[in-house]
Motif scaffolding. Structure first.
Motif, PDB file in Angstrom:
ATOM      1  N   TYR A 132     -40.919  43.686 -52.790  1.00 43.71           N
ATOM      2  CA  TYR A 132     -42.242  43.926 -52.232  1.00 43.71           C
ATOM      3  C   TYR A 132     -42.225  43.842 -50.710  1.00 43.71           C
ATOM      4  CZ  TYR A 132     -45.082  44.028 -56.486  1.00 43.71           C
ATOM      5  OH  TYR A 132     -45.662  44.394 -57.665  1.00 43.71           O
ATOM      6  N   TYR A 133     -43.111  44.611 -50.079  1.00 46.87           N
ATOM      7  CA  TYR A 133     -43.391  44.461 -48.661  1.00 46.87           C
ATOM      8  C   TYR A 133     -44.487  43.407 -48.547  1.00 46.87           C
ATOM      9  CZ  TYR A 133     -44.279  45.584 -43.771  1.00 46.87           C
ATOM     10  OH  TYR A 133     -44.402  45.510 -42.411  1.00 46.87           O
ATOM     11  N   THR A 134     -44.276  42.416 -47.693  1.00 47.77           N
ATOM     12  CA  THR A 134     -45.190  41.274 -47.659  1.00 47.77           C
ATOM     13  C   THR A 134     -45.788  41.114 -46.265  1.00 47.77           C
ATOM     14  OG1 THR A 134     -43.328  39.796 -47.191  1.00 47.77           O
ATOM     15  CG2 THR A 134     -43.975  40.046 -49.499  1.00 47.77           C
ATOM     16  N   ALA A 135     -47.071  40.767 -46.232  1.00 50.09           N
ATOM     17  CA  ALA A 135     -47.745  40.581 -44.952  1.00 50.09           C
ATOM     18  C   ALA A 135     -48.797  39.492 -45.080  1.00 50.09           C
ATOM     19  CB  ALA A 135     -48.396  41.882 -44.489  1.00 50.09           C
ATOM     20  N   HIS A 136     -48.941  38.724 -44.006  1.00 51.17           N
ATOM     21  CA  HIS A 136     -50.037  37.755 -43.923  1.00 51.17           C
ATOM     22  C   HIS A 136     -50.915  38.155 -42.750  1.00 51.17           C
ATOM     23  CE1 HIS A 136     -52.258  33.993 -44.235  1.00 51.17           C
ATOM     24  NE2 HIS A 136     -52.358  34.103 -42.912  1.00 51.17           N
ATOM     25  N   ILE A 137     -52.205  38.402 -43.049  1.00 49.55           N
ATOM     26  CA  ILE A 137     -53.153  38.851 -42.046  1.00 49.55           C
ATOM     27  C   ILE A 137     -54.327  37.877 -42.039  1.00 49.55           C
ATOM     28  CG2 ILE A 137     -54.521  40.785 -41.188  1.00 49.55           C
ATOM     29  CD1 ILE A 137     -51.584  41.549 -41.611  1.00 49.55           C
ATOM     30  N   GLY A 138     -54.543  37.162 -40.925  1.00 47.26           N
ATOM     31  CA  GLY A 138     -55.700  36.291 -40.814  1.00 47.26           C
ATOM     32  C   GLY A 138     -55.325  34.823 -40.695  1.00 47.26           C
ATOM     33  N   LYS A 139     -56.280  33.984 -41.050  1.00 46.23           N
ATOM     34  CA  LYS A 139     -56.118  32.538 -40.880  1.00 46.23           C
ATOM     35  C   LYS A 139     -54.912  32.032 -41.689  1.00 46.23           C
ATOM     36  CE  LYS A 139     -58.643  28.160 -41.287  1.00 46.23           C
ATOM     37  NZ  LYS A 139     -59.960  27.526 -41.470  1.00 46.23           N
ATOM     38  N   TRP A 140     -54.169  31.123 -41.102  1.00 43.41           N
ATOM     39  CA  TRP A 140     -53.004  30.508 -41.741  1.00 43.41           C
ATOM     40  C   TRP A 140     -53.294  29.034 -42.020  1.00 43.41           C
ATOM     41  CZ3 TRP A 140     -48.901  31.583 -44.432  1.00 43.41           C
ATOM     42  CH2 TRP A 140     -47.814  30.718 -44.488  1.00 43.41           C
ATOM     43  N   HIS A 141     -53.358  28.235 -40.998  1.00 41.81           N
ATOM     44  CA  HIS A 141     -53.718  26.818 -41.044  1.00 41.81           C
ATOM     45  C   HIS A 141     -52.815  25.985 -41.950  1.00 41.81           C
ATOM     46  CE1 HIS A 141     -57.404  24.013 -40.230  1.00 41.81           C
ATOM     47  NE2 HIS A 141     -56.260  23.576 -39.692  1.00 41.81           N
ATOM     48  N   PHE A 159     -42.773  36.458 -45.276  1.00 41.99           N
ATOM     49  CA  PHE A 159     -43.596  37.606 -44.900  1.00 41.99           C
ATOM     50  C   PHE A 159     -42.834  38.533 -43.959  1.00 41.99           C
ATOM     51  CE2 PHE A 159     -46.627  34.266 -45.987  1.00 41.99           C
ATOM     52  CZ  PHE A 159     -47.442  34.938 -46.893  1.00 41.99           C
ATOM     53  N   ASP A 160     -42.929  39.822 -44.231  1.00 39.69           N
ATOM     54  CA  ASP A 160     -42.314  40.809 -43.347  1.00 39.69           C
ATOM     55  C   ASP A 160     -43.059  40.917 -42.025  1.00 39.69           C
ATOM     56  OD1 ASP A 160     -40.110  41.970 -44.953  1.00 39.69           O
ATOM     57  OD2 ASP A 160     -41.714  42.542 -46.316  1.00 39.69           O
ATOM     58  N   GLU A 161     -44.356  40.701 -42.058  1.00 39.55           N
ATOM     59  CA  GLU A 161     -45.137  40.733 -40.820  1.00 39.55           C
ATOM     60  C   GLU A 161     -46.297  39.761 -40.942  1.00 39.55           C
ATOM     61  OE1 GLU A 161     -48.181  43.987 -40.241  1.00 39.55           O
ATOM     62  OE2 GLU A 161     -46.801  45.070 -41.584  1.00 39.55           O
ATOM     63  N   SER A 162     -46.827  39.342 -39.781  1.00 38.83           N
ATOM     64  CA  SER A 162     -47.978  38.448 -39.786  1.00 38.83           C
ATOM     65  C   SER A 162     -48.783  38.632 -38.514  1.00 38.83           C
ATOM     66  CB  SER A 162     -47.543  36.980 -39.916  1.00 38.83           C
ATOM     67  OG  SER A 162     -47.004  36.496 -38.699  1.00 38.83           O
ATOM     68  N   ASP A 215     -58.354  46.126 -40.067  1.00 35.27           N
ATOM     69  CA  ASP A 215     -57.522  47.195 -39.504  1.00 35.27           C
ATOM     70  C   ASP A 215     -56.042  46.878 -39.675  1.00 35.27           C
ATOM     71  OD1 ASP A 215     -59.692  48.705 -38.683  1.00 35.27           O
ATOM     72  OD2 ASP A 215     -59.667  47.966 -36.611  1.00 35.27           O
ATOM     73  N   ARG A 216     -55.667  45.633 -39.405  1.00 33.21           N
ATOM     74  CA  ARG A 216     -54.260  45.256 -39.515  1.00 33.21           C
ATOM     75  C   ARG A 216     -53.799  45.272 -40.972  1.00 33.21           C
ATOM     76  NH1 ARG A 216     -51.913  43.101 -34.774  1.00 33.21           N
ATOM     77  NH2 ARG A 216     -50.029  43.132 -36.078  1.00 33.21           N
ATOM     78  N   THR A 217     -54.695  44.987 -41.896  1.00 36.52           N
ATOM     79  CA  THR A 217     -54.337  45.069 -43.313  1.00 36.52           C
ATOM     80  C   THR A 217     -54.039  46.508 -43.707  1.00 36.52           C
ATOM     81  OG1 THR A 217     -55.665  43.124 -43.864  1.00 36.52           O
ATOM     82  CG2 THR A 217     -55.150  44.641 -45.661  1.00 36.52           C
ATOM     83  N   MET A 218     -54.861  47.434 -43.254  1.00 35.44           N
ATOM     84  CA  MET A 218     -54.613  48.845 -43.571  1.00 35.44           C
ATOM     85  C   MET A 218     -53.313  49.316 -42.921  1.00 35.44           C
ATOM     86  SD  MET A 218     -58.472  50.498 -43.730  1.00 35.44           S
ATOM     87  CE  MET A 218     -59.023  49.983 -42.102  1.00 35.44           C
ATOM     88  N   GLU A 219     -53.019  48.822 -41.722  1.00 32.93           N
ATOM     89  CA  GLU A 219     -51.742  49.151 -41.093  1.00 32.93           C
ATOM     90  C   GLU A 219     -50.578  48.616 -41.924  1.00 32.93           C
ATOM     91  OE1 GLU A 219     -51.463  47.876 -37.049  1.00 32.93           O
ATOM     92  OE2 GLU A 219     -53.385  48.784 -36.482  1.00 32.93           O
ATOM     93  N   ALA A 220     -50.701  47.379 -42.418  1.00 35.03           N
ATOM     94  CA  ALA A 220     -49.626  46.795 -43.229  1.00 35.03           C
ATOM     95  C   ALA A 220     -49.419  47.589 -44.515  1.00 35.03           C
ATOM     96  CB  ALA A 220     -49.948  45.337 -43.551  1.00 35.03           C
ATOM     97  N   ILE A 221     -50.502  48.070 -45.108  1.00 29.98           N
ATOM     98  CA  ILE A 221     -50.378  48.912 -46.300  1.00 29.98           C
ATOM     99  C   ILE A 221     -49.604  50.180 -45.966  1.00 29.98           C
ATOM    100  CG2 ILE A 221     -51.685  50.343 -47.928  1.00 29.98           C
ATOM    101  CD1 ILE A 221     -53.856  48.160 -47.877  1.00 29.98           C
ATOM    102  N   ASN A 222     -49.884  50.772 -44.820  1.00 28.76           N
ATOM    103  CA  ASN A 222     -49.141  51.964 -44.406  1.00 28.76           C
ATOM    104  C   ASN A 222     -47.680  51.640 -44.122  1.00 28.76           C
ATOM    105  OD1 ASN A 222     -51.291  53.767 -44.662  1.00 28.76           O
ATOM    106  ND2 ASN A 222     -52.045  53.341 -42.588  1.00 28.76           N
ATOM    107  N   HIS A 223     -47.410  50.452 -43.603  1.00 28.09           N
ATOM    108  CA  HIS A 223     -46.014  50.038 -43.393  1.00 28.09           C
ATOM    109  C   HIS A 223     -45.275  49.942 -44.726  1.00 28.09           C
ATOM    110  CE1 HIS A 223     -47.324  47.917 -39.414  1.00 28.09           C
ATOM    111  NE2 HIS A 223     -47.243  49.220 -39.285  1.00 28.09           N
TER     112      HIS A 223
END
Length: 481
Positions: A132-141, A159-162, A215-223
Motif C-alpha cells: 500500500y501507499y501510505t500517507a498521514h495528513i493532519g494532526k499527529w500528536h 508512512f510514505d508521506e506526511s 487538498d493534500r489528501t487528494m494529492e496523496a491519492i494521486n501519488h
C-alpha cells in the motif's frame, strides 16, 4: 529456423508483461482505505446523529450512502492516547501515553512518555509492507512539539508521506489567527514548533487548515495512483478542536457557539469536496472504504455529548463513544445504505486488525493486539458481537471538574459498563442499552455482576502491561478538587 534463445527471451518477456498486467489489475482491485479522524467531535455533534443546529449535509449524505454505528468507542477520552490506540491496535497505556503529549516537564510530572515508541506496532507499516501507499495528513500528536524535537518523524511509523500541524514533526502548517486578539496573531505553541526545525514549515490562516489537509489528501491519492498502488491514508483534521476559527462569513457574533457551528459547517464543506472527488472517479468509487469518526468527546466549553453523560477526558460514554460512519459502495448495497447498526460494539483498537485483514497484510507475529478484526461488521453484518471486553484508564491529569469525581477505570462487557477508582471505591454499574445516559447505578441491585466486572477490571489494571507510572492514579484522591 527459430532461435531457441530468442524464443526463451520472448517467453520471459511475455511472462513479465502478463505479471505486470496482473499486478496493475491487483492494485486496482485492492481496497483503498481512508481513515478520517476528527478532533474533539462528540457523539452529538452531527446532524445525522441528532444535532438539530449543525449544518453537515455532506457528512449526512455519507451516512445515507453508508452505515452508521451507535456503539463505537475510542480507547481514551483524550487525543494522544486515542490516536495511539487507533494506530497500534493496543491500549495506549502499554506505551506510556495516557493523556495529551505536552512539554518535557509536563510529561514527566504526569508519568508520560514524550512520543509513541517507534517499536510500537503501526497499521501503516503493515499495510506499506503489503504494497500500500501510505500517507498521514493532519494532526499527529504522538510526539514532536512544544520543546521535544528528539523524537521520530511521522514517516518513521510507516508512512510514505506526511504533513501535519504544530503537534508533529516533518512538513507542517502552522496557524495565524484573526479572531483571538493575540499580539502577533500566533500562539506560542506555533512558534515553538517552528523553532524545532525537522521539516518544512508553512504558515497559513487557521480557517484554511481543513481545506489544506483535504487538498493534500487528494494529492496523496494521486501519488498512490501514479505508483500503481492502493492507498491507506489518515486524514486527521484539527477541527473541531479549539481555538475555533471558521471563515469570516461563518463567525456570527464570535460567541463560542457561533464559531463552533461555523467550524462544523466549513469542515463539512471541505469533506464534501473530498467525498465528491471519490464519487466522481469510477475506480475510487468502486475500490475505496471511508471510515469517519473522532478521537474523543466534546470539549466541555464548546458543546455536550447529549444524550450521553460526560465530556472529553471523562470515562462516561460522552468522553469515549463517538459517531462512526462507514462508506463502502462495493460492499454496502442499496438495502443496507442508510442503515444504523445499533448492536455491535466496535472500538478503535479493532481497526488495525480489521484494515490488515481487508488489505491482506500480515499482523506482527510477536505483537499481542488488544482489538479484534471486525471486517464483516464493516461490510454490513449486524449480528456479529465482540468477543472481548473493553477497558479504559482516565487521563492522570483529569480527576474531574468542579468537585465531580471522574472515575479512574472502566470496563464494558456486553451491555454493561462498570466504572470505579483504582482503590476499589466509587463503583458504578450501568446497563447501556436501557440507560444510555448512565444515570441509574445498578451496583447495589446487581452485586454478583458488579463483583465479577470489578474483579476483571482490577485484574486487568494490575496485570496488564502498562508503561505508565501507576502512582499517578493511586494518589489520585489528593488531587481531586
Amino acid at each position: 529456423m527459430h532461435n531457441p534463445l530468442m524464443i526463451k527471451t520472448n517467453k520471459l518477456l511475455l511472462f513479465f508483461l502478463l505479471g505486470l498486467s496482473s499486478l496493475c489489475s491487483y492494485a486496482q482491485e485492492r481496497v483503498n482505505i481512508l481513515l478520517i479522524f476528527i478532533d474533539d467531535m462528540g457523539y452529538g455533534d452531527l446532524a445525522c446523529y441528532g444535532n438539530k443546529e449543525v449544518h453537515t449535509p455532506n457528512i449526512d449524505r455519507l451516512a445515507q450512502e453508508g452505515i452508521r454505528f451507535r456503539q463505537f468507542y475510542v480507547n481514551s477520552p483524550i487525543c494522544s492516547p486515542s490516536r495511539v490506540a487507533i494506530t497500534t491496535g493496543q491500549y495506549p497505556s502499554r506505551w506510556g501515553i495516557t493523556s495529551y503529549i505536552s512539554g518535557r516537564a509536563d510529561n514527566k510530572e504526569r508519568g508520560m512518555n514524550h512520543c509513541l515508541n517507534p517499536l510500537a506496532p503501526s497499521v501503516a507499516r503493515n499495510l506499506k509492507a503489503a504494497g500500500y501507499y501510505t500517507a498521514h495528513i493532519g494532526k499527529w500528536h504522538m510526539g514532536g512539539g512544544r520543546d521535544v524535537p528528539d523524537v521520530p518523524m511521522i514517516t518513521d511509523y510507516g508512512f510514505d508521506e506526511s504533513v501535519t500541524q504544530f503537534e508533529g514533526l516533518g512538513e507542517r502548517y502552522l496557524a495565524t489567527y484573526e479572531t483571538l486578539n493575540l499580539k502577533d496573531s500566533t500562539r506560542g505553541l506555533e512558534k515553538q514548533s517552528a523553532a524545532l526545525g525537522k521539516g518544512e514549515v508553512h504558515w497559513a490562516k487557521r480557517e484554511n487548515f481543513t481545506e489544506i489537509f483535504v487538498d493534500r489528501t487528494m494529492e496523496a491519492i494521486n501519488h498512490a495512483k501514479a505508483a500503481g498502488k492502493p492507498f491507506y491514508i489518515n486524514l486527521w483534521p484539527d477541527d473541531i478542536h479549539t481555538p475555533l476559527e471558521p471563515p469570516l462569513a461563518l463567525r456570527g457574533d464570535l460567541s463560542t457557539k457561533a464559531r463552533f457551528l461555523g467550524v462544523m459547517q466549513e469542515m463539512d464543506r471541505q469533506m464534501g469536496r473530498l467525498f465528491d472527488f471519490l464519487r466522481n472517479d469510477p475506480d475510487l468509487y468502486k475500490n475505496t472504504l471511508v471510515v469517519f469518526t473522532s478521537d474523543n468527546g466534546p470539549d466541555m466549553a464548546v458543546n455536550d455529548a447529549a444524550p450521553l453523560r460526560g465530556y472529553k477526558t471523562f470515562l462516561y460514554d460522552g468522553g469515549i463513544r463517538e459517531p462512526f460512519i462507514v462508506w463502502w459502495p462495493a460492499e454496502i448495497d442499496q438495502e443496507e445504505a442508510g442503515t444504523i447498526n445499533e448492536k455491535t460494539v466496535l472500538a478503535a483498537i479493532d481497526l488495525p486488525l480489521t484494515f490488515m485483514e481487508l488489505a491482506g497484510a500480515i499482523p506482527d507475529p510477536d505483537v499481542e493486539y488488544d482489538g479484534q478484526s471486525m471486517l464483516k461488521v464493516l461490510k454490513g453484518d449486524q449480528e456479529i458481537l465482540r468477543d472481548k471486553p473493553l477497558f479504559w484508564i482516565r487521563p492522570p491529569d483529569r480527576p474531574g471538574y468542579n468537585g465531580e469525581n471522574n472515575p479512574d477505570l472502566a470496563i464494558r462487557s456486553g451491555n454493561y459498563k462498570l466504572l470505579m477508582d483504582v482503590d476499589g471505591t466509587n463503583v458504578q454499574l450501568y446497563n447501556l442499552v436501557q440507560d444510555i445516559g448512565e444515570s441509574k447505578n445498578l451496583a447495589e441491585k446487581m452485586p454478583q455482576l458488579t463483583a465479577e466486572l470489578k474483579k476483571r477490571l482490577t485484574d486487568w489494571y494490575k496485570h496488564y502491561p502498562h508503561d505508565v507510572d501507576k502512582t499517578k492514579y493511586e494518589t489520585h484522591a489528593v488531587n481531586r478538587s
